[in-house]
Design a protein around this motif. Structure first.
Motif, short mmCIF file in Angstrom:
data_model
loop_
_atom_site.label_atom_id
_atom_site.label_comp_id
_atom_site.label_asym_id
_atom_site.label_seq_id
_atom_site.Cartn_x
_atom_site.Cartn_y
_atom_site.Cartn_z
N THR A 205 -22.74 27.31 -4.51
CA THR A 205 -21.32 27.01 -4.59
C THR A 205 -20.54 28.04 -3.78
O THR A 205 -20.73 29.25 -3.98
CB THR A 205 -20.83 27.02 -6.05
OG1 THR A 205 -21.61 26.10 -6.81
CG2 THR A 205 -19.37 26.63 -6.13
N TYR A 207 -17.17 29.34 -3.32
CA TYR A 207 -15.77 29.53 -3.70
C TYR A 207 -15.13 30.55 -2.78
O TYR A 207 -15.74 31.56 -2.42
CB TYR A 207 -15.68 30.04 -5.15
CG TYR A 207 -15.81 28.95 -6.19
CD1 TYR A 207 -14.77 28.05 -6.41
CD2 TYR A 207 -16.97 28.83 -6.94
CE1 TYR A 207 -14.89 27.05 -7.36
CE2 TYR A 207 -17.09 27.83 -7.91
CZ TYR A 207 -16.05 26.95 -8.10
OH TYR A 207 -16.18 25.97 -9.04
N ARG A 208 -13.88 30.28 -2.41
CA ARG A 208 -13.09 31.19 -1.59
C ARG A 208 -13.80 31.54 -0.28
O ARG A 208 -13.62 32.62 0.26
CB ARG A 208 -12.76 32.47 -2.37
CG ARG A 208 -11.96 32.21 -3.64
CD ARG A 208 -11.60 33.49 -4.35
NE ARG A 208 -10.86 33.23 -5.56
CZ ARG A 208 -11.41 33.04 -6.73
NH1 ARG A 208 -12.71 33.08 -6.86
NH2 ARG A 208 -10.68 32.82 -7.80
N LYS A 210 -13.54 29.88 2.87
CA LYS A 210 -12.90 28.82 3.66
C LYS A 210 -13.49 28.72 5.06
O LYS A 210 -13.39 27.67 5.68
CB LYS A 210 -11.39 29.09 3.72
CG LYS A 210 -10.70 28.99 2.36
CD LYS A 210 -9.20 29.14 2.48
CE LYS A 210 -8.54 28.99 1.11
NZ LYS A 210 -7.06 29.10 1.19
N PRO A 230 -15.80 23.61 -3.01
CA PRO A 230 -14.68 23.18 -3.85
C PRO A 230 -13.34 23.24 -3.13
O PRO A 230 -12.40 22.56 -3.53
CB PRO A 230 -14.71 24.17 -5.02
CG PRO A 230 -16.04 24.86 -4.93
CD PRO A 230 -16.41 24.85 -3.49
N GLU A 231 -13.22 24.07 -2.10
CA GLU A 231 -11.95 24.25 -1.41
C GLU A 231 -12.06 23.75 0.02
O GLU A 231 -13.14 23.41 0.49
CB GLU A 231 -11.56 25.73 -1.44
CG GLU A 231 -11.43 26.29 -2.84
CD GLU A 231 -11.21 27.79 -2.84
OE1 GLU A 231 -10.43 28.25 -3.69
OE2 GLU A 231 -11.82 28.48 -2.00
N ALA A 232 -10.92 23.70 0.69
CA ALA A 232 -10.93 23.33 2.10
C ALA A 232 -11.81 24.32 2.86
O ALA A 232 -11.57 25.53 2.84
CB ALA A 232 -9.51 23.34 2.65
N SER A 233 -12.82 23.80 3.53
CA SER A 233 -13.82 24.67 4.12
C SER A 233 -14.16 24.24 5.54
O SER A 233 -14.09 23.06 5.88
CB SER A 233 -15.11 24.67 3.27
OG SER A 233 -14.85 25.04 1.95
N LYS A 253 -15.03 18.73 -1.95
CA LYS A 253 -14.00 18.30 -2.89
C LYS A 253 -12.61 18.23 -2.25
O LYS A 253 -11.71 17.58 -2.78
CB LYS A 253 -13.97 19.23 -4.10
CG LYS A 253 -15.18 19.08 -5.00
CD LYS A 253 -15.00 19.82 -6.31
CE LYS A 253 -16.14 19.53 -7.28
NZ LYS A 253 -15.97 20.22 -8.58
N GLU A 254 -12.44 18.94 -1.14
CA GLU A 254 -11.17 18.87 -0.43
C GLU A 254 -11.47 18.66 1.04
O GLU A 254 -12.49 18.08 1.39
CB GLU A 254 -10.35 20.15 -0.67
CG GLU A 254 -9.87 20.30 -2.11
CD GLU A 254 -8.91 21.45 -2.27
OE1 GLU A 254 -8.36 21.93 -1.25
OE2 GLU A 254 -8.70 21.88 -3.42
N ARG A 255 -10.60 19.15 1.90
CA ARG A 255 -10.83 18.98 3.33
C ARG A 255 -12.05 19.76 3.78
O ARG A 255 -12.31 20.85 3.33
CB ARG A 255 -9.59 19.44 4.11
CG ARG A 255 -8.40 18.51 3.98
CD ARG A 255 -7.21 19.06 4.71
NE ARG A 255 -6.78 20.33 4.13
CZ ARG A 255 -5.79 21.09 4.62
NH1 ARG A 255 -5.16 20.68 5.70
NH2 ARG A 255 -5.46 22.21 4.04
#
Length: 479
Positions: A205, A207-208, A210, A230-233, A253-255
């Motif tokens: 995972t 996280y943070r 990007k 989980p974030e725009a990556s 999960k996002e862009r």
């Protein structure tokens, strides 16, 4: 006749005994070491150590943890610098009073580093919310070639360091933290692992993180399996040495944006999943520059290109499995899917072997433009009576086709319907280019055996078999 005092096994050279011990289970080592001093010395000096304890399922580990700790200290402390080729050190315990796992692992890994360990496999659960830090002694271990970390979902902190001789790195069940100094994970790989050839991330995972940009002149195999963003990556891979790159069921999960620049890349697998909370798949982009690509596979919803794809001139096989989201029915979404397929199919037009699912033909109705295509497989997921009418226009443009395979998906219940099979067989001429017949037309409706019990209507079933014998797969009878 005098009975020999030593058995034949004890007379074997230590390297042979060590090789035999390398195939033993963890719990066998303490029992064998108690047979004789010869066996105890062989266990202690073996270059292959597998030390494993899993107490996560126990409500209380009792004295088990302490016994395991004492055993590991005893085995590693008695080596006195004797070399270790492979060490598998796995210790999982969720009890609050056993949360000294990180410190103990540090001590044990330092023993291994002093013994010039070459392959190190660490499995540990520091505890909910706890951080695990790669022991600093590994950064200076010049013998280390392979490193595997399994954290059971815990967070991993990567300290700056130089793993100059590390060749193979695997991270499993890890949450990567972006709080360490020296940049993100991609920066750590690019700057700290100059000799890395194999990188595998399994259930990682991010996280943070990007921007995960990996630039390497040594990396050859990159495998991302079931990873979560989980974030725009942005995932950017730049490598002149990369040969195999695989993304298997990675969740965005996002862009998201994936950029691949690899001159020697031969095999590429893109298998992406979008969250149901993230319906706008037009916000996912990817760009590929791989002039040496031989095998290409795409599985997932339609996506967009940050720039046009290059032609894959050397492509030998390609697979495109389009997954559409049911809640997209607008004209704009359908047009987006058509444009996506037009660019993607045009990029793989020089392939010799192609596999498509019928979702492709729901959006792409143009004749095939594949000049070198020899073998085509069409996977039917949801068969309808007029399904072949959407496939026929594409197939009639394939003038060099040698083998056409129409296969029903393994989960499709329609496989046992004789009417559907007969319909496909009677309409087989629709799948043939005008004045140009393939040398072989195959109907693969299932790969498993179809079982019929003694209570079936055997007379009617036999008539069905005789009628559709060329379209059948395997049939097995029980009486």
């Amino acid at each position: 006749m005098e009975v020999p005092s030593e058995d034949r096994f004890s007379d074997l050279p230590n390297p042979v005994i060590h090789l035999i011990f390398s195939y033993l289970e963890t719990n066998d080592i303490p029992r064998i070491s108690g047979i004789s001093r010869k066996f105890r010395d062989a266990c202690t000096s073996s270059p292959y150590l597998d030390l494993e304890a899993d107490f996560l399922a126990l409500k209380r580990c009792g004295s088990n943890c302490q016994g395991f700790q004492d055993f590991v200290h005893r085995v590693l402390g008695r080596r006195n610098g004797v070399g270790i080729h492979r060490l598998r050190l796995s210790w999982f315990c969720a009890q609050p009073y056993c949360k000294r796992a990180g410190a103990l692992i540090d001590d044990w890994v330092k023993y291994a580093a002093d013994c010039n360990v070459q392959e190190l496999d660490i499995g540990v659960f520091p505890g909910d919310g706890e951080l695990f830090v790669i022991p600093p002694c590994l950064a200076n271990c010049q013998s280390l070639r392979e490193l595997t970390l399994n954290m059971k979902g815990s967070r991993l902190l990567l300290q700056p360091g130089f793993f100059a001789f590390l060749v193979d790195l695997t991270l499993a069940n890890v949450e990567l933290c972006a709080t360490f100094s020296g940049g993100g994970f991609g920066h750590w790989i690019s700057t700290s692992c100059k000799s890395l050839k194999f990188l595998c991330l399994y259930k990682v995972t991010c996280y943070r993180s990007k921007d995960m940009s990996i630039s390497s002149s040594s990396l050859q195999h990159l495998n991302l399996c079931a990873c979560e963003f989980p974030e725009a990556s942005k995932l950017s891979i730049t490598s002149a040495s990369l040969q195999h790159f695989s993304m298997g069921r990675c969740l965005f999960k996002e862009r998201g944006k994936v950029v691949v620049r690899a001159e020697r890349l031969e095999n590429l697998v893109m298998d992406v999943v979008f969250s149901s909370d993230f319906p706008n798949y037009r916000r996912f982009q990817f760009s590929i520059f791989a002039p040496s690509l031989v095998s290409f596979s795409w599985r997932g919803p339609p996506a967009s290109y940050s720039e046009n794809l290059e032609h894959f001139w050397h492509l030998d096989e390609a697979s495109i499995s389009l997954e559409t989201l049911d809640f997209h029915h607008t004209w704009q979404d359908k047009e987006f899917a058509r444009n996506f397929l037009a660019v993607l199919l045009h990029s793989v037009r020089y392939t010799r072997t192609l596999k498509l699912n019928t979702e492709v033909f729901a959006y792409y109705h143009h004749p095939g433009v594949f000049v070198d295509l020899k073998h085509l497989a069409v996977v039917v997921r949801r068969f309808e009576e007029d399904q072949d009418q959407t496939i026929s226009p594409f197939l009639r443009g394939l003038h060099n086709l040698s083998t056409l395979t129409i296969k029903l998906d393994a989960d499709n219940d329609v496989v046992a319907d004789p009417n559907v099979i007969a319909l496909l067989w009677m309409r087989r001429q629709r799948y043939v280019a005008k004045n140009r017949k393939p040398r072989k037309i195959a109907f693969c409706f299932h790969e498993s055996e179809e079982d019929f019990g003694p209570g079936e209507d055997n007379e009617g079933m036999l008539k069905w078999i005789l009628k559709c014998e060329k379209a059948l797969g395997k049939v097995k009878f029980y009486y």
